[in-house]
Enzyme design. Structure first.
Site, PDB file in Angstrom:
ATOM      1  N   LYS A 136      -0.564   4.228   3.558  1.00  0.00           N
ATOM      2  CA  LYS A 136      -0.747   5.329   2.596  1.00  0.00           C
ATOM      3  C   LYS A 136      -2.218   5.772   2.636  1.00  0.00           C
ATOM      4  CE  LYS A 136       3.323   4.277  -0.086  1.00  0.00           C
ATOM      5  NZ  LYS A 136       4.014   4.249  -1.358  1.00  0.00           N
ATOM      6  N   HIS A 177       8.848  11.070   3.539  1.00  0.00           N
ATOM      7  CA  HIS A 177       8.510  10.055   2.531  1.00  0.00           C
ATOM      8  C   HIS A 177       8.532  10.726   1.160  1.00  0.00           C
ATOM      9  CE1 HIS A 177       6.303   7.040   0.269  1.00  0.00           C
ATOM     10  NE2 HIS A 177       6.597   6.200   1.247  1.00  0.00           N
ATOM     11  N   GLU A 182      14.379   4.213  -0.160  1.00  0.00           N
ATOM     12  CA  GLU A 182      13.430   3.706  -1.160  1.00  0.00           C
ATOM     13  C   GLU A 182      13.693   4.356  -2.506  1.00  0.00           C
ATOM     14  OE1 GLU A 182       9.490   2.683   1.323  1.00  0.00           O
ATOM     15  OE2 GLU A 182       9.448   4.668   0.433  1.00  0.00           O
ATOM     16  N   ILE A 219       8.728   2.302  -6.309  1.00  0.00           N
ATOM     17  CA  ILE A 219       7.594   2.354  -5.363  1.00  0.00           C
ATOM     18  C   ILE A 219       6.290   2.026  -6.083  1.00  0.00           C
ATOM     19  CG2 ILE A 219       6.198   3.903  -3.913  1.00  0.00           C
ATOM     20  CD1 ILE A 219       8.758   5.293  -3.045  1.00  0.00           C
ATOM     21  N   GLY A 273       8.511  -1.855  -3.734  1.00  0.00           N
ATOM     22  CA  GLY A 273       8.204  -3.093  -4.448  1.00  0.00           C
ATOM     23  C   GLY A 273       8.338  -4.371  -3.639  1.00  0.00           C
ATOM     24  N   ALA A 302       4.154  -1.068   1.240  1.00  0.00           N
ATOM     25  CA  ALA A 302       2.747  -0.672   1.194  1.00  0.00           C
ATOM     26  C   ALA A 302       1.952  -1.624   0.303  1.00  0.00           C
ATOM     27  CB  ALA A 302       2.616   0.762   0.696  1.00  0.00           C
ATOM     28  N   SER A 303       2.086  -1.471  -1.023  1.00  0.00           N
ATOM     29  CA  SER A 303       1.179  -2.165  -1.944  1.00  0.00           C
ATOM     30  C   SER A 303       1.200  -3.690  -1.795  1.00  0.00           C
ATOM     31  CB  SER A 303       1.485  -1.766  -3.391  1.00  0.00           C
ATOM     32  OG  SER A 303       2.856  -1.906  -3.680  1.00  0.00           O
TER      33      SER A 303
HETATM   34  O1  G3P Z   1       6.335   3.599   2.292  1.00  0.00           O
HETATM   35  C1  G3P Z   1       6.411   2.427   1.561  1.00  0.00           C
HETATM   36  C2  G3P Z   1       6.634   2.641   0.157  1.00  0.00           C
HETATM   37  O2  G3P Z   1       6.728   3.874  -0.378  1.00  0.00           O
HETATM   38  C3  G3P Z   1       6.869   1.500  -0.725  1.00  0.00           C
HETATM   39  O3  G3P Z   1       5.649   1.304  -1.361  1.00  0.00           O
HETATM   40  O4  G3P Z   1       3.999   0.028  -2.558  1.00  0.00           O
HETATM   41  O5  G3P Z   1       6.383  -0.091  -3.237  1.00  0.00           O
HETATM   42  O6  G3P Z   1       5.672  -1.166  -1.129  1.00  0.00           O
HETATM   43  P1  G3P Z   1       5.422  -0.069  -2.111  1.00  0.00           P
END
Ligand code: G3P
Length: 228
Positions: free
Chosen positions: A14, A93, A141, A146, A181, A202-203
């Protein structure tokens, strides 16, 4: 189908500070130690060439546009991404949504230049529609999860099952990823047990206090999920 296999875990950088420029390359090197069958990454656009030329793990662009001409200021061309050494493109996305027609055109153009396509969907229902566009992979997702600590695997296991069913009803060759998540080995193993090919996250990595510990947990999750 893609020329080389997709990794099981795709880490979307990101715009997290921990993934920009040298920090993003350093992070790629940590994941590279565990192998390209485990990890792929999606750095910021401006770092793609710099990172793709120095790592062996698959690199994805966070977005692409369906343009193929020289006079295309400010657009992200599949042809340029291929030259940069990118493996694939992430499209649609939830933070960069696209109309269906543009997704379809970009999948085709990406394929023309040997790039794989991973198209995001915010629900199993949308995943079914996107499957008709024949991307190489779809990532489902739930947007509300997210960036949270609650994973799709624990909160919405039925979404995973439904996503896999909906996509494979249309085309069993499309790989199904799930995300939102995801942060623990259990999140990853459960997603795989429920039929997903891999996870997009991501996070969990970008905000981890112990990045290598987190990466090891994700590898364990893949191994556990595949052994069941
Ligand atoms: O592209 C991955 C995403 O949108 C999920 O983000 O931070 O929930 O792993 P996260």
């Amino acid at each position: 189908m893609p020329s080389s296999p997709f990794p099981r875990v795709i880490v979307n950088y990101k715009a997290y500070e921990t993934g920009i420029a040298e920090a993003g390359l350093k992070l790629a090197f940590i994941m590279e130690k565990y192998g390209k069958e485990f990890f792929g990454i999606a750095p910021q656009m401006q770092d793609l060439t710099f990172i793709a030329r120095q790592t062996s793990i698959p690199v994805f662009s966070q977005h692409a546009d369906p343009l193929d001409e020289d006079k295309a200021t400010g657009w992200v061309l599949p042809r340029s991404l291929a030259k940069a050494g990118v493996f694939g493109v992430i499209l649609n996305h939830s933070e960069r949504p696209l109309p269906t027609g543009r997704i379809e055109e970009t999948i085709a153009l990406a394929r023309k230049y040997g790039l794989s396509s991973l198209v995001c969907a915010n629900s199993p229902r949308r995943a079914r529609e996107i499957a008709k566009l024949s991307p190489d992979a779809i990532a489902v997702e739930p947007p509300e999860l997210i960036g949270t600590k609650t994973s799709v695997s624990e909160a919405e296991p039925k979404v995973i099952e439904k996503a896999v069913k909906n996509v494979h009803d249309v085309n069993p060759d499309i790989l199904v990823f799930v995300g939102a998540g995801i942060h623990s080995s259990g999140d990853v193993s459960k997603a795989l047990e429920l039929g997903a090919y891999g996870v997009l996250l991501a996070s969990g990595v970008m905000k981890a206090r112990d990045v290598e510990g987190e990466i090891k947990a994700l590898v364990k999750g893949v191994k556990d999920g595949l052994s069941k």
